[in-house]
Design an enzyme around this catalytic site. Structure first.
Site, PDB file in Angstrom:
ATOM      1  N   ASP A 137     -72.385  91.319  67.477  1.00  0.00           N
ATOM      2  CA  ASP A 137     -73.069  90.934  66.002  1.00  0.00           C
ATOM      3  C   ASP A 137     -71.595  90.761  65.300  1.00  0.00           C
ATOM      4  O   ASP A 137     -70.621  91.450  65.371  1.00  0.00           O
ATOM      5  CB  ASP A 137     -73.808  91.950  65.562  1.00  0.00           C
ATOM      6  CG  ASP A 137     -74.127  92.104  64.075  1.00  0.00           C
ATOM      7  OD1 ASP A 137     -74.865  90.907  63.955  1.00  0.00           O
ATOM      8  OD2 ASP A 137     -73.778  92.690  63.098  1.00  0.00           O
ATOM      9  N   GLU A 144     -71.879  86.216  68.307  1.00  0.00           N
ATOM     10  CA  GLU A 144     -72.483  85.489  66.938  1.00  0.00           C
ATOM     11  C   GLU A 144     -70.963  85.038  66.243  1.00  0.00           C
ATOM     12  O   GLU A 144     -70.535  86.366  65.363  1.00  0.00           O
ATOM     13  CB  GLU A 144     -73.228  86.695  66.337  1.00  0.00           C
ATOM     14  CG  GLU A 144     -73.987  85.749  65.195  1.00  0.00           C
ATOM     15  CD  GLU A 144     -74.341  86.901  63.969  1.00  0.00           C
ATOM     16  OE1 GLU A 144     -75.051  86.412  62.971  1.00  0.00           O
ATOM     17  OE2 GLU A 144     -74.079  87.964  64.328  1.00  0.00           O
TER      18      GLU A 144
END
Length: 763
Positions: free
Chosen positions: A434, A487
């Protein structure tokens, strides 16, 4: 018995909990007395009124006396060897017999363990630090170890000592690791660390390496044995080891376990032994609702996703976190699957069941930041241990979280080993890292003057980049065939390139540019799309710079952005047709695929982490038809190698015509890696159907219409090509043949040369 010689200040250092090596004073010690070697036994026993040393094998007891302090007991014993002695303790009207923790003197961490940890290369440090059921000298118990180099003292707190930090003071090793073996306790014990800094301030901390925590709002760690579960996924694991996922279909169903579906609190969850577990009331949920457990999710979620044809489940972070509303992205227990849904073994069962159903498991992993909760990593040992001390490097003010100090080797070791841990102990198949951009840039979401440049004056966080390379190098070395997905929303180069080429080492990167272009394009009135053809075609200009994953994730359906169907223009029919058109183009476009739960049946509302998905919509035919569309799209994708074997190679994609902006139509080919098969994809991004629309094709023959997003069973108008079309000897688009097609409104066609039928007719 004569008494031992010990200075009062030594006793006071124990009584006042100020000694960093209580083994120097407590436990058994050989001493010279009257020309003979005898054993001195000392114990600090708060609340005790009397104590005896018990030698079970000799069936003898020796009374202990208090000289320096009413709770500091000592005696000497004349014996050649003193091993596995016990203490009989009288506390008020009660008596108990225990093994003395300070009789087990040998450290369990070797010098080599500490050396590897100190240089950041102990890949399985979680097997050493934390709480581990073990046996020492024939006595079963739990060995505890925690890294807190700047603490003055560390003690264990737990049910086993009535949460009294005076009773089980730990020993500090040369590298700042504190350790202690507590005999006769085991799996299920609740514990914390009581940490004092040099000013005497006390911090009660959960175990950074703890394998399980109490359900929130409680925060104690729980002793857990991660090797007790018997796995049944050997075939899956061996097949994964020998398979390159980049050449395989990857269609990911992203799910938040806490809101996919809830159960009634009137129906307690069943445990494996047939008993029921207590209902955990979640105040933010609707009255009477509770979370499904990992085992219930295995029974309900896995069959649902398997029937829809997805290859992988991606779970929003399941590491322990204190607040449900954080969706799991503010982690306090990096080594503990959240207890909201059950135990560590229950999560193993869930993963095992996924593998038995030919489904991989990807877990969102959050090494970029952590919350400030008092029981977590923040200010862990009374100093900025895991985070930077300077808030210009150590704090994300926008998120209210702290940033890991990746340059500190023990910290990078903690995180790198954590990534490996989930593959090792839980058999997961991938991580999605993330907010990578927040790690890579020192000025991420910071105003001028609020950040510090790197050693060369740039804004890049070089330590974080090195850390990510380390993580990916380690996990792929141990577990080939897995996925590591970034990401990453910037133009940082070579994110998905191997580390030996200078890349960050991920094997996939979310294509955030494609996502933004698509959502902007599909939110337009179709008439205006002719002026924005570049939105559709631009992704192929940079497609081969990285290994891209096309993702429409949870981030696109929250915070006022509407759900996917709500972004679409037009009436309800056109909105649904636009959704089918978008996802058909997505599955035909090079790159692996990810989509968030609820998109598959057309939920209207934004995702709400406190509520169920809008399952009631499936009583309506249009939403059932959309679900059918996704099921058949997934099965087509998995059955046609042309759509996945060359996602990242130039021969895998070729434009036929990308310049017909007047009609908002594009056409292209996808090619298989291991054969001469190819597919023709034609996309009409407007509600205007086109009859006799001609595109060039490379070979003569019959082209079967494999897929039509406008088919009746999906809720479309059922315009199409009656199962397929013969190519005409009419050259077009620099190809010798062409097809005369009917393009349905807001429709995508996928056609493939039928070699058998072609051979039967034209030889």
């Amino acid at each position: 018995m004569s008494m031992t010689t010990i200075a009062p200040e030594q006793v006071n250092s124990i009584v006042w909990n100020q000694h960093n090596d209580p083994f120097e004073i407590l436990g058994s010690h050989p001493i010279e007395q009257d020309g003979k070697t005898v054993w001195a036994v000392r114990a600090y026993l708060p609340n005790a009124s009397a104590a005896w040393v018990v030698l079970p094998e000799q069936r003898k007891e020796y009374p202990m006396q208090t000289v320096h302090h009413p709770h500091f007991f000592e005696c000497t014993i004349e014996t050649t060897e003193l091993a596995n002695y016990q203490l009989r303790i009288k506390e008020g009207e009660h008596e108990r017999v225990i093994y003395d923790p300070y009789a087990f003197r040998s450290p369990r961490l070797t010098d080599f363990d500490l050396h590897l940890f100190g240089e950041g290369n102990h890949h399985r440090i979680y097997e050493k630090l934390g709480a581990h059921p073990t046996e020492i000298d024939g006595v079963k118990g739990v060995y505890f170890a925690v890294w807190a180099p700047n603490a003055r003292n560390v003690s264990l707190l737990g049910d086993f000592n009535l949460w009294d930090g005076r009773k089980n003071q730990m020993r500090k090793g040369p590298t700042g690791v504190w350790e202690l073996f507590i005999p006769e306790i085991g799996v299920g014990e609740h514990y914390k660390y009581e940490i004092k800094n040099f000013e005497g301030h006390i911090y009660e901390k959960s175990d950074p390496y703890g394998f399980q925590q109490e359900p929130r709002p409680k925060t104690a760690s729980i002793v857990t044995d991660l090797d007790a579960y018997s796995w049944s996924d050997e075939d899956w694991m061996e097949r994964r080891r020998r398979t390159d996922p980049l050449n395989q279909p990857v269609s990911v169903y992203e799910v938040h376990l806490g809101s996919w579906l809830h159960a009634s609190s009137a129906e307690p969850a069943k445990l494996p032994n047939g008993e029921t577990e207590p209902v955990v009331v979640v105040s933010e949920l609707k009255p009477g609702a509770r979370f499904l457990t990992y085992r219930e999710l295995a029974d309900r979620l896995i069959p649902y996703v398997k029937e829809l044809g997805y290859t992988h489940l991606e779970l929003l972070p399941i590491a322990e976190h204190p607040f449900d509303g954080s969706w799991g992205y503010q982690v306090t227990g990096y080594y503990a699957p959240t207890s909201r849904f059950g135990s560590a073994e229950d999560f193993m069962y869930f993963v095992d069941k996924c593998h038995q159903n030919d489904m991989g498991v990807i877990v969102d992993w959050v090494p970029g930041h952590f919350p400030k909760d008092g029981h977590g990593l923040a200010f862990f040992d009374g100093s900025h241990l895991y985070e930077h001390a300077d808030p210009r490097k150590g704090e994300h003010k926008e998120w209210g979280t702290l940033v890991f100090n990746y340059g500190r080797r023990e910290v990078s070791n903690f995180l790198a080993a954590n990534a490996l841990f989930w593959f090792d102990k839980y058999h997961i198949d991938g991580i999605r890292v993330d907010a990578v951009a927040s790690m890579l840039y020192n000025d991420y979401c910071r105003e001028p003057g609020e950040w510090l440049p790197n050693q060369y004056g740039g804004r890049e966080n070089l330590e974080a980049a090195d850390f990510l390379r380390q993580v990916n190098h380690i996990i792929f070395s141990y577990f080939p065939g897995i996925l590591s997905i970034a990401e990453e929303s910037t133009s940082w180069p070579m994110v998905s390139w191997p580390t030996y080429t200078g890349g960050l080492g991920f094997n996939l990167k979310w294509d955030m540019g494609w996502m933004h272009d698509m959502l902007d394009y599909f939110s337009m009135d179709p008439w205006f799309r002719q002026f924005h053809q570049n939105n559709i075609t631009f992704s192929m200009w940079y497609n081969h710079s990285e290994n891209f994953m096309l993702a429409l994730s949870h981030d696109e359906v929250v915070h006022g952005k509407s759900n996917i169907i709500g972004k679409m223009p037009g009436d309800t029919w056109q909105k649904l047709a636009n959704v089918r058109c978008l996802f058909s183009y997505m599955f035909a476009h090079p790159g692996k695929k990810t989509m968030f739960m609820s998109m598959e049946f057309g939920q209207w509302s934004e995702w709400n982490a406190w509520a169920d998905l809008e399952w009631h919509l499936l009583q309506h035919e249009a939403h059932q038809q959309l679900k059918t569309f996704f099921r058949e799209l997934n099965h087509l994708y998995r059955s046609e190698p042309v759509l996945y074997t060359q996602d990242f190679a130039e021969p895998g994609f070729e434009w036929i015509d990308c310049s017909d902006n007047r009609h908002s139509v594009v056409s292209f080919m996808r090619r298989d890696k291991d054969s001469d098969d190819f597919a023709i994809i034609v996309c009409n991004f407007t509600p205007q159907p086109h009859s006799h629309y001609r595109i060039g094709v490379p070979q003569k023959g019959f082209y079967t219409e494999l897929f039509n997003s406008d088919a009746r069973q999906y809720g479309g108008s059922n315009m199409g090509n009656l199962g397929g079309k013969w190519a005409d000897d009419w050259s077009l688009h620099s190809r010798p043949y062409s097809l005369d097609l009917c393009l349905p409104p807001l429709g995508v066609l996928i056609l493939k040369l039928d070699k058998k039928k072609t051979a039967e007719v034209i030889g």
